[in-house]
Write a protein that holds these residues in place. Structure first.
Motif, PDB file in Angstrom:
ATOM      1  N   LEU A   4       7.889   9.900   3.983  1.00 35.75           N
ATOM      2  CA  LEU A   4       8.942   9.873   4.990  1.00 35.75           C
ATOM      3  C   LEU A   4       8.516   8.861   6.035  1.00 35.75           C
ATOM      4  O   LEU A   4       7.483   9.025   6.686  1.00 35.75           O
ATOM      5  CB  LEU A   4       9.155  11.244   5.636  1.00 35.75           C
ATOM      6  CG  LEU A   4      10.236  11.290   6.737  1.00 35.75           C
ATOM      7  CD1 LEU A   4      11.601  10.886   6.190  1.00 35.75           C
ATOM      8  CD2 LEU A   4      10.308  12.678   7.365  1.00 35.75           C
ATOM      9  N   LEU A   5       9.299   7.800   6.178  1.00 38.21           N
ATOM     10  CA  LEU A   5       8.893   6.624   6.937  1.00 38.21           C
ATOM     11  C   LEU A   5       9.836   6.362   8.095  1.00 38.21           C
ATOM     12  O   LEU A   5      11.049   6.281   7.911  1.00 38.21           O
ATOM     13  CB  LEU A   5       8.895   5.407   5.989  1.00 38.21           C
ATOM     14  CG  LEU A   5       8.726   4.015   6.592  1.00 38.21           C
ATOM     15  CD1 LEU A   5       7.293   3.809   7.060  1.00 38.21           C
ATOM     16  CD2 LEU A   5       9.114   2.950   5.555  1.00 38.21           C
ATOM     17  N   LEU A  45       0.836  -1.203   0.000  1.00 33.10           N
ATOM     18  CA  LEU A  45       0.000   0.000   0.000  1.00 33.10           C
ATOM     19  C   LEU A  45       0.871   1.254   0.000  1.00 33.10           C
ATOM     20  O   LEU A  45       0.580   2.215  -0.720  1.00 33.10           O
ATOM     21  CB  LEU A  45      -0.934   0.003   1.218  1.00 33.10           C
ATOM     22  CG  LEU A  45      -1.759   1.286   1.427  1.00 33.10           C
ATOM     23  CD1 LEU A  45      -2.628   1.586   0.207  1.00 33.10           C
ATOM     24  CD2 LEU A  45      -2.621   1.164   2.685  1.00 33.10           C
ATOM     25  N   ILE A  46       1.933   1.254   0.782  1.00 36.43           N
ATOM     26  CA  ILE A  46       2.835   2.409   0.814  1.00 36.43           C
ATOM     27  C   ILE A  46       3.449   2.630  -0.561  1.00 36.43           C
ATOM     28  O   ILE A  46       3.566   3.763  -1.038  1.00 36.43           O
ATOM     29  CB  ILE A  46       3.919   2.212   1.893  1.00 36.43           C
ATOM     30  CG1 ILE A  46       3.274   2.229   3.289  1.00 36.43           C
ATOM     31  CG2 ILE A  46       4.991   3.301   1.794  1.00 36.43           C
ATOM     32  CD1 ILE A  46       4.212   1.815   4.409  1.00 36.43           C
ATOM     33  N   ARG A  47       3.841   1.542  -1.229  1.00 37.24           N
ATOM     34  CA  ARG A  47       4.361   1.664  -2.598  1.00 37.24           C
ATOM     35  C   ARG A  47       3.313   2.291  -3.524  1.00 37.24           C
ATOM     36  O   ARG A  47       3.624   3.133  -4.366  1.00 37.24           O
ATOM     37  CB  ARG A  47       4.757   0.296  -3.139  1.00 37.24           C
ATOM     38  CG  ARG A  47       6.017  -0.297  -2.537  1.00 37.24           C
ATOM     39  CD  ARG A  47       6.531  -1.440  -3.406  1.00 37.24           C
ATOM     40  NE  ARG A  47       7.689  -2.080  -2.799  1.00 37.24           N
ATOM     41  CZ  ARG A  47       7.648  -3.197  -2.082  1.00 37.24           C
ATOM     42  NH1 ARG A  47       6.482  -3.813  -1.896  1.00 37.24           N
ATOM     43  NH2 ARG A  47       8.741  -3.711  -1.569  1.00 37.24           N
ATOM     44  N   ALA A  48       2.058   1.857  -3.373  1.00 35.37           N
ATOM     45  CA  ALA A  48       0.985   2.373  -4.217  1.00 35.37           C
ATOM     46  C   ALA A  48       0.768   3.865  -3.983  1.00 35.37           C
ATOM     47  O   ALA A  48       0.535   4.629  -4.925  1.00 35.37           O
ATOM     48  CB  ALA A  48      -0.311   1.600  -3.949  1.00 35.37           C
ATOM     49  N   VAL A  49       0.844   4.282  -2.721  1.00 33.22           N
ATOM     50  CA  VAL A  49       0.711   5.713  -2.403  1.00 33.22           C
ATOM     51  C   VAL A  49       1.818   6.501  -3.080  1.00 33.22           C
ATOM     52  O   VAL A  49       1.583   7.558  -3.682  1.00 33.22           O
ATOM     53  CB  VAL A  49       0.746   5.929  -0.880  1.00 33.22           C
ATOM     54  CG1 VAL A  49       0.821   7.426  -0.551  1.00 33.22           C
ATOM     55  CG2 VAL A  49      -0.482   5.310  -0.214  1.00 33.22           C
ATOM     56  N   CYS A  50       3.035   5.991  -3.005  1.00 31.79           N
ATOM     57  CA  CYS A  50       4.172   6.667  -3.632  1.00 31.79           C
ATOM     58  C   CYS A  50       3.998   6.743  -5.147  1.00 31.79           C
ATOM     59  O   CYS A  50       4.294   7.767  -5.766  1.00 31.79           O
ATOM     60  CB  CYS A  50       5.463   5.949  -3.256  1.00 31.79           C
ATOM     61  SG  CYS A  50       6.962   6.824  -3.744  1.00 31.79           S
ATOM     62  N   ARG A  51       3.496   5.664  -5.753  1.00 31.74           N
ATOM     63  CA  ARG A  51       3.280   5.669  -7.208  1.00 31.74           C
ATOM     64  C   ARG A  51       2.254   6.710  -7.630  1.00 31.74           C
ATOM     65  O   ARG A  51       2.262   7.169  -8.777  1.00 31.74           O
ATOM     66  CB  ARG A  51       2.836   4.277  -7.677  1.00 31.74           C
ATOM     67  CG  ARG A  51       3.947   3.234  -7.678  1.00 31.74           C
ATOM     68  CD  ARG A  51       3.535   2.013  -8.497  1.00 31.74           C
ATOM     69  NE  ARG A  51       2.382   1.319  -7.919  1.00 31.74           N
ATOM     70  CZ  ARG A  51       2.463   0.307  -7.063  1.00 31.74           C
ATOM     71  NH1 ARG A  51       3.661  -0.128  -6.665  1.00 31.74           N
ATOM     72  NH2 ARG A  51       1.378  -0.278  -6.599  1.00 31.74           N
ATOM     73  N   CYS A  52       1.371   7.080  -6.710  1.00 29.82           N
ATOM     74  CA  CYS A  52       0.364   8.105  -7.000  1.00 29.82           C
ATOM     75  C   CYS A  52       0.937   9.521  -6.918  1.00 29.82           C
ATOM     76  O   CYS A  52       0.211  10.495  -7.135  1.00 29.82           O
ATOM     77  CB  CYS A  52      -0.811   7.980  -6.034  1.00 29.82           C
ATOM     78  SG  CYS A  52      -1.816   6.504  -6.301  1.00 29.82           S
ATOM     79  N   GLY A  53       2.221   9.641  -6.572  1.00 34.59           N
ATOM     80  CA  GLY A  53       2.870  10.948  -6.559  1.00 34.59           C
ATOM     81  C   GLY A  53       3.070  11.557  -5.190  1.00 34.59           C
ATOM     82  O   GLY A  53       3.485  12.719  -5.088  1.00 34.59           O
TER      83      GLY A  53
END
Length: 284
Positions: free
Chosen positions: A235-236, A223-231
């Motif tokens: 910061l984790l 899910l975090i990857r998907a959020v990043c792919r959305c632009g």
């Protein structure tokens, strides 16, 4: 306390992977989502974070790691306006000498917390809509008078909240459930949806995988990857080094409130100073 101070000296004096701070005029704000220069947090006589320079690039996952007590959560609290700090913070091209949690959220920064903070009596839909308060047009009087603009904004927010419920992997019927009735892992997803509805430029996640089993970690990592792919830049804060290696594009290490090293996950996690800070190598 004396022994800790003595052990810190050789660590901080060694050559590390630390990069030089990026000068303000040279920064491309399209490529940088979040930036801090000389971020410092003091609690009385204690300096919890000292002169931290940090650059979170757009469309990236940037991990902030370090041993317990290194100052990670304090740094995130300062970046998001929850504690007073010295230094400068930019969200994209915007900066302020007096960031508050509300003003920096309006600038495009959203976050979740180490301990889940949900409104237990609210439904999942209502909880997510709380995060959209800054997106409503027309102001207070428009909302009170139920103008067409207010109704349209409300309708759009509800539609977006339902879309986000699906995006974070919750079933549609979860919208009407009480948030506190969900499993721990699903509550984490609600938190992320509530943050995303504000349409942030950067999302701060404070130990989002804590307390999860292997399967739950894998699902939330995706899910975090998907959020990043959305632009949305991420910061984790995370303690699981396997997750850091697989997820992060860049890693910054804090040790006793100061930057110890930064670079790619493989370079940082194999660095002698980072291993010493985590594992106590060479300490008595």
């Amino acid at each position: 306390m004396q022994a800790l101070t003595e052990n810190l000296t050789p660590l901080t004096n060694r050559r590390t992977l630390i990069h030089e701070p990026i000068a303000s005029p040279a920064v491309d704000t399209r490529a940088v989502a979040l930036r801090a220069e000389k971020l410092t947090v003091r609690f009385g006589g204690l300096t919890a974070v000292r002169n931290l320079d940090l650059v979170v690039k757009s469309h990236s996952v940037h991990a902030l790691i370090g041993p317990n007590g290194a100052g990670k959560s304090t740094a995130v609290n300062a970046l998001s306006g929850f504690v007073r700090s010295e230094g400068n913070v930019w969200v994209g091209a915007q900066t302020s000498r007096n960031w508050t949690s509300h003003s920096i959220a309006r600038a495009g920064l959203a976050r979740t917390f180490q301990n889940i903070r949900l409104f237990g009596v609210m439904s999942v839909l209502e909880t997510i809509l709380v995060g959209s308060h800054g997106q409503f047009s027309g102001g207070l009087f428009s909302a009170l008078l139920r103008t067409e603009a207010a109704k349209r904004s409300e309708s759009e927010a509800v539609a977006e909240a339902r879309r986000l419920i699906e995006f974070v992997g919750l079933p549609p019927y979860a919208a009407e459930m009480t948030a506190s009735a969900l499993s721990y892992g699903h509550q984490r997803r609600v938190e992320i949806a509530r943050a995303l509805i504000s349409k942030p430029r950067v999302l701060l996640l404070d130990e989002p995988l804590a307390g999860m089993n292997v399967a739950e970690k894998a699902e939330l990592t995706e899910l975090i990857r998907a959020v990043c792919r959305c632009g949305v830049a991420i910061l984790l804060i995370e303690h699981d080094m396997d997750v850091i290696r697989s997820l992060a594009d860049h890693v910054t290490v804090l040790y006793h409130g100061q930057k110890l090293a930064e670079g790619s996950p493989d370079d940082v996690l194999s660095h002698v100073d980072v291993q010493a800070a985590y594992l106590g190598k060479g300490k008595s």
